[in-house]
Write a protein that holds these residues in place. Structure first.
Motif, PDB file in Angstrom:
ATOM      1  N   THR A 391       0.615  -1.255  -0.031  1.00  0.00           N
ATOM      2  CA  THR A 391      -0.099   0.141   0.047  1.00  0.00           C
ATOM      3  C   THR A 391       0.794   1.149  -0.077  1.00  0.00           C
ATOM      4  O   THR A 391       0.689   2.241  -0.670  1.00  0.00           O
ATOM      5  CB  THR A 391      -0.867   0.117   1.240  1.00  0.00           C
ATOM      6  OG1 THR A 391      -1.863  -1.106   1.415  1.00  0.00           O
ATOM      7  CG2 THR A 391      -1.841   1.167   1.189  1.00  0.00           C
ATOM      8  N   SER A 392       2.116   1.075   0.753  1.00  0.00           N
ATOM      9  CA  SER A 392       2.656   2.450   0.949  1.00  0.00           C
ATOM     10  C   SER A 392       3.488   2.445  -0.448  1.00  0.00           C
ATOM     11  O   SER A 392       3.586   3.702  -0.909  1.00  0.00           O
ATOM     12  CB  SER A 392       3.757   2.129   1.965  1.00  0.00           C
ATOM     13  OG  SER A 392       4.861   3.275   2.073  1.00  0.00           O
ATOM     14  N   ALA A 393       3.902   1.505  -1.163  1.00  0.00           N
ATOM     15  CA  ALA A 393       4.778   1.469  -2.584  1.00  0.00           C
ATOM     16  C   ALA A 393       3.476   2.064  -3.651  1.00  0.00           C
ATOM     17  O   ALA A 393       3.828   2.942  -4.095  1.00  0.00           O
ATOM     18  CB  ALA A 393       5.016   0.250  -2.847  1.00  0.00           C
ATOM     19  N   THR A 394       2.222   1.815  -3.486  1.00  0.00           N
ATOM     20  CA  THR A 394       1.373   2.316  -4.409  1.00  0.00           C
ATOM     21  C   THR A 394       1.299   3.692  -4.224  1.00  0.00           C
ATOM     22  O   THR A 394       1.017   4.424  -5.042  1.00  0.00           O
ATOM     23  CB  THR A 394       0.013   1.609  -4.313  1.00  0.00           C
ATOM     24  OG1 THR A 394      -0.113   0.044  -4.383  1.00  0.00           O
ATOM     25  CG2 THR A 394      -1.246   2.060  -4.999  1.00  0.00           C
ATOM     26  N   VAL A 395       0.934   4.136  -2.857  1.00  0.00           N
ATOM     27  CA  VAL A 395       0.564   5.758  -2.803  1.00  0.00           C
ATOM     28  C   VAL A 395       1.902   6.634  -2.907  1.00  0.00           C
ATOM     29  O   VAL A 395       1.925   7.606  -3.863  1.00  0.00           O
ATOM     30  CB  VAL A 395       0.508   5.720  -1.033  1.00  0.00           C
ATOM     31  CG1 VAL A 395       0.658   7.256  -0.741  1.00  0.00           C
ATOM     32  CG2 VAL A 395      -0.742   5.266  -0.769  1.00  0.00           C
ATOM     33  N   VAL A 427       3.100  -1.507  -7.128  1.00  0.00           N
ATOM     34  CA  VAL A 427       2.922  -2.944  -7.112  1.00  0.00           C
ATOM     35  C   VAL A 427       3.754  -3.787  -7.924  1.00  0.00           C
ATOM     36  O   VAL A 427       4.133  -4.614  -7.677  1.00  0.00           O
ATOM     37  CB  VAL A 427       1.275  -3.319  -7.012  1.00  0.00           C
ATOM     38  CG1 VAL A 427       1.156  -4.728  -7.362  1.00  0.00           C
ATOM     39  CG2 VAL A 427       0.544  -2.461  -6.237  1.00  0.00           C
ATOM     40  N   PHE A 428       3.741  -3.197  -9.332  1.00  0.00           N
ATOM     41  CA  PHE A 428       4.726  -3.926 -10.276  1.00  0.00           C
ATOM     42  C   PHE A 428       6.174  -3.856  -9.945  1.00  0.00           C
ATOM     43  O   PHE A 428       6.717  -4.974 -10.159  1.00  0.00           O
ATOM     44  CB  PHE A 428       4.293  -3.040 -11.621  1.00  0.00           C
ATOM     45  CG  PHE A 428       4.863  -3.734 -12.714  1.00  0.00           C
ATOM     46  CD1 PHE A 428       4.747  -4.999 -13.123  1.00  0.00           C
ATOM     47  CD2 PHE A 428       5.949  -2.880 -13.528  1.00  0.00           C
ATOM     48  CE1 PHE A 428       5.293  -5.613 -14.385  1.00  0.00           C
ATOM     49  CE2 PHE A 428       6.776  -3.595 -14.677  1.00  0.00           C
ATOM     50  CZ  PHE A 428       6.326  -4.781 -15.040  1.00  0.00           C
ATOM     51  N   VAL A 429       6.482  -2.667  -9.547  1.00  0.00           N
ATOM     52  CA  VAL A 429       8.101  -2.763  -9.207  1.00  0.00           C
ATOM     53  C   VAL A 429       8.426  -3.816  -7.969  1.00  0.00           C
ATOM     54  O   VAL A 429       9.319  -4.502  -7.837  1.00  0.00           O
ATOM     55  CB  VAL A 429       8.180  -1.425  -8.663  1.00  0.00           C
ATOM     56  CG1 VAL A 429       9.853  -1.140  -7.846  1.00  0.00           C
ATOM     57  CG2 VAL A 429       8.417  -0.323 -10.063  1.00  0.00           C
TER      58      VAL A 429
END
Length: 570
Positions: A391-395, A427-429
Motif C-alpha cells: 500500500t505504501s508503495a502504491t501511494v 505494485v509492479f515494481v
C-alpha cells in the motif's frame, strides 16, 4: 599501473561521453576550416556531440552515436579523419567504458562498447560501487514541511489533504536521497510522539522526528519573538497611534497592544533575496508563525556547519504563505540558505478525499487484490506487513512519479481497484523485486539438492556468455547509470542563483524503477535462468546469476531512497 587503476574505476556514462567528445574534437587547430562563416566556425557543446542509446532497437548495432549533423559541424562534409577515428577506437580513461569498434554510417558515427569487458568490470567484483553516488558531498540540509506545522490547530490525518501528503512524501524521499550523498539531513517540524499524525506517517514508512507530548519549544519561541520585535524590518505603528490618541499614555497603550508587523518586501530587497513574490508587502506576526520559526531554529541547531540549506517542501497553494515565513525568518536574523521545492496540486475527479481516507481506500483495494490472487493464504502478520508495504508503495509511486511542479490526478473510485498485474507503478515494481528473491531461493534449494554447484568467483567466469540483448539493456541502462542518477538531487542544490524556487527531478527514481521492472520482466519471461544442471551450461547460468544478483541489489538501493523495504516473497 595506470591501466589497473582505470580498470578498477567504476564505469560511468558521463566520463565516457566526455572522453568520446574529447577524442572527436581533438585540438581546435586540427579541425578543418572548410565551411567557416566570416572566419569563424561554430563548435557544438561537447556534451551534445554524443548520445547514449537506450532503446533495444538501437542497442542492437550501437551504444553511442555522434549524429551526422554534429560531424558536419566539426569536419568538412562530415568526413571523420582517420587519426580522429583512431583516437575514438583507442579510448581510455578513468570510468570510461571500453570501446570494441566504431563506424560512420548514414545516421552518424556509431560506437559499440566491448560488452564482455563491461560485464566483467561491473559484475565480477560485486558491483557495490554502482549502488551509491559517484561522489560524496558535505553539508547540512533541513527539510521543512509546512503541511505538518500547526495552523493553528494540531494536524490530524483527517485534516491532512492529498496535496499536503504529497509534500510530506517528497520531503521523505529527498531526505533519503540527500543522506545517501553524504549530507547531514534533519526534518522540520518535530511532532508529538503520541499524535495521530505520527502514527499515520509511520504506517507509510515515514520516520518523522517526534518528541514527548509534554515537550515545548517556548524558549526558542521567546527568542524569535524578541528578534522580530528588534528587527530593523519591523514596521512601527507610532504615527498611527498619535493620530488616533488624545494623549501620550493612550498612544503607548495602543502601541503595546498593536500587532507586531514586519515589512517583508523591504527585507527581501535589502537582503538580496531573489525570486520572492513582490506582493509580499507587510506581514502581521502571529503565534503560529513564531512557532514555525522556532521549529526551524531547532532543526538547524544541530548542524555542524555554519550555513545550512533549508529546503521548504510546500504545495503550490501554500507557496505564498511559505515565502512569508522564509523572509520573516531572515528578518529575525537567520542567515541560512533557503530554497522552495513547490508541488503541484493533487486532483481526485468525482471525489474529495483526505489523506487518511485515501490511504484506507488503497489499503482495502490492496487487500482485496491480494485475496483474489492468493486466496485464503492472505492472513496473519506476514500478510499484514506485505499489504502495508505494498500500500505504501502504491501511494508513493502514485504521488511521486510525476514532475513535482505538475498536478497529479488520482483514480479514487472504489471500483477502480489496485492491480497486482501489469506495469502500474509501485505494485509492479515490488512484484518484480520479489521475483528476484524467489529466483535465488530456487537456486539455493537446487544447491542443497546437489543440482547446482555454489556460485564461483567472478574471475573464474567468461562473461562473453551474456549475449541476450536484454542482458546488455539491464546493465547499460540501469546498473551503470544508477550512481549518476543518485547524484542529481545534490547537484541541483549546489546550483547558485535562480531565485527562491529549486526544481529537482524528484520523479526520476520512481520512473527508473518502473522502467527497470518492465525490462527485467520482459527478460525474465523470455529467458530461462536456472537451466538444466549440465556442466557445460553452468558458466552462462552463473553469469546470469551475477547479473541478476546485482539487479536485486539495485532494486534494494533504489527502493531504499523511497524508504520501501523489499518484498522477498509474493
Amino acid at each position: 599501473m595506470e591501466n589497473t587503476e582505470e580498470q578498477s574505476s567504476p564505469l560511468r556514462i558521463t566520463p565516457t561521453v566526455r572522453a568520446l567528445s574529447s577524442a572527436l574534437r581533438g585540438k581546435r587547430e586540427n579541425v578543418s576550416d572548410s565551411g567557416r562563416e566570416n572566419g569563424d566556425r561554430l563548435f557544438p557543446d561537447p556534451e551534445k556531440l554524443w548520445f547514449k542509446e537506450s532503446s533495444a532497437k538501437n542497442l542492437r548495432n550501437r551504444d553511442f552515436l555522434s549524429p551526422t549533423t554534429m560531424l558536419n559541424t566539426l569536419y568538412a562534409d562530415g568526413q571523420v579523419p582517420s587519426a580522429v577515428m583512431s583516437r575514438v577506437l583507442s579510448l581510455r580513461g578513468s570510468g570510461v567504458l571500453p570501446v570494441a569498434g566504431g563506424e560512420v554510417m548514414g545516421e552518424g558515427l556509431r560506437v559499440r562498447v566491448d560488452r564482455a569487458a563491461a560485464f566483467r568490470s561491473v559484475l565480477a567484483g560485486g558491483a557495490t560501487e554502482y549502488f551509491k553516488p559517484s561522489s560524496q558531498k558535505q553539508g547540512c540540509v533541513v527539510l521543512n514541511c509546512p503541511a505538518l506545522h500547526p495552523k493553528p490547530d494540531t494536524l490530524t490525518p483527517e485534516t491532512l489533504t492529498l496535496g499536503q501528503l504529497r509534500t510530506v512524501l517528497l520531503a521523505d524521499h529527498m531526505g533519503a536521497l540527500l543522506r545517501r550523498q553524504g549530507f547531514a539531513v534533519s526534518y522540520c517540524p518535530t511532532l508529538p510522539e503520541d499524535s495521530n499524525i505520527i502514527t499515520f506517517l509511520r504506517s507509510l514508512g515515514i520516520d518523522w522526528p517526534a518528541a514527548e507530548a509534554n515537550w515545548t519549544n517556548e524558549e526558542r519561541e521567546e527568542k524569535i519573538q524578541a528578534a522580530l520585535e528588534n528587527s530593523t524590518y519591523r514596521q512601527r505603528e507610532t504615527e498611527r497611534g498619535r493620530r488616533t490618541s488624545g494623549g501620550g499614555k493612550k498612544m503607548e497603550e495602543e502601541e503595546s497592544e498593536g500587532a507586531l508587523r514586519v515589512n517583508l518586501k523591504r527585507a527581501f530587497q535589502e537582503e538580496g533575496l531573489l525570486g520572492y513574490d513582490p506582493s509580499l508587502g507587510t506581514c502581521t506576526v502571529h503565534r503560529d508563525s513564531v512557532s514555525h520559526l522556532a521549529q526551524l531554529d531547532l532543526a538547524t541547531s544541530d548542524c555542524t556547519v555554519p550555513m545550512a540549506t533549508v529546503l521548504h517542501v510546500t504545495s503550490c497553494q501554500d507557496e505564498f504563505r511559505q515565502q512569508q515565513i522564509a523572509v520573516l525568518w531572515r528578518a529575525s536574523g537567520a542567515t541560512h540558505t533557503q530554497r522552495h521545492l513547490v508541488c503541484g496540486p493533487v486532483k481526485t475527479p468525482g471525489s474529495q478525499l483526505t489523506a487518511a481516507q485515501y490511504l484506507q481506500l488503497r489499503r482495502g483495494q490492496m487487500k482485496e487484490a491480494s485475496e483474489m490472487k492468493y486466496g485464503d493464504q492472505v492472513e496473519g502478520q506476514t500478510w499484514d506487513d506485505i499489504i502495508r508495504v505494498m500500500t505504501s508503495a502504491t501511494v508513493r509511486f502514485e504521488l511521486l512519479s510525476t514532475v513535482h511542479t505538475s498536478p497529479v490526478t488520482l483514480d479514487v473510485q472504489k471500483e477502480g481497484g489496485v492491480s497486482t498485474k501489469g506495469p502500474r507503478g509501485g505494485v509492479f515494481v515490488m512484484y518484480n523485486c520479489a521475483r528476484l528473491h524467489t529466483l535465488f531461493d530456487s537456486y539455493e534449494r537446487g544447491v542443497e539438492k546437489g543440482l547446482y554447484p555454489e556460485i564461483p568467483e567472478g574471475s573464474q567466469l567468461d562473461f562473453s556468455a551474456l549475449k541476450e540483448e536484454g542482458e546488455w539493456l539491464l546493465l547499460f541502462n540501469y546498473l551503470i547509470p544508477f550512481s549518476e542518477l543518485l547524484d542529481q538531487s545534490g547537484q541541483a542544490l549546489d546550483c547558485e542563483g535562480g531565485g527562491a524556487r529549486v526544481n529537482i527531478k524528484t520523479e526520476q527514481i520512481c520512473k527508473f524503477l518502473v522502467s527497470l521492472s518492465k525490462d527485467f520482466s520482459s527478460y525474465y519471461n523470455r529467458v530461462h535462468v536456472l537451466g538444466e544442471p549440465l556442466p557445460h551450461l553452468f558458466n552462462q547460468m552463473f553469469c546470469r546469476l551475477y547479473l541478476l544478483r546485482a539487479l536485486r541489489e539495485l532494486y534494494h538501493s533504489a527502493l531504499d531512497t523511497l524508504n520501501l523495504p523489499p518484498i522477498r516473497q509474493l
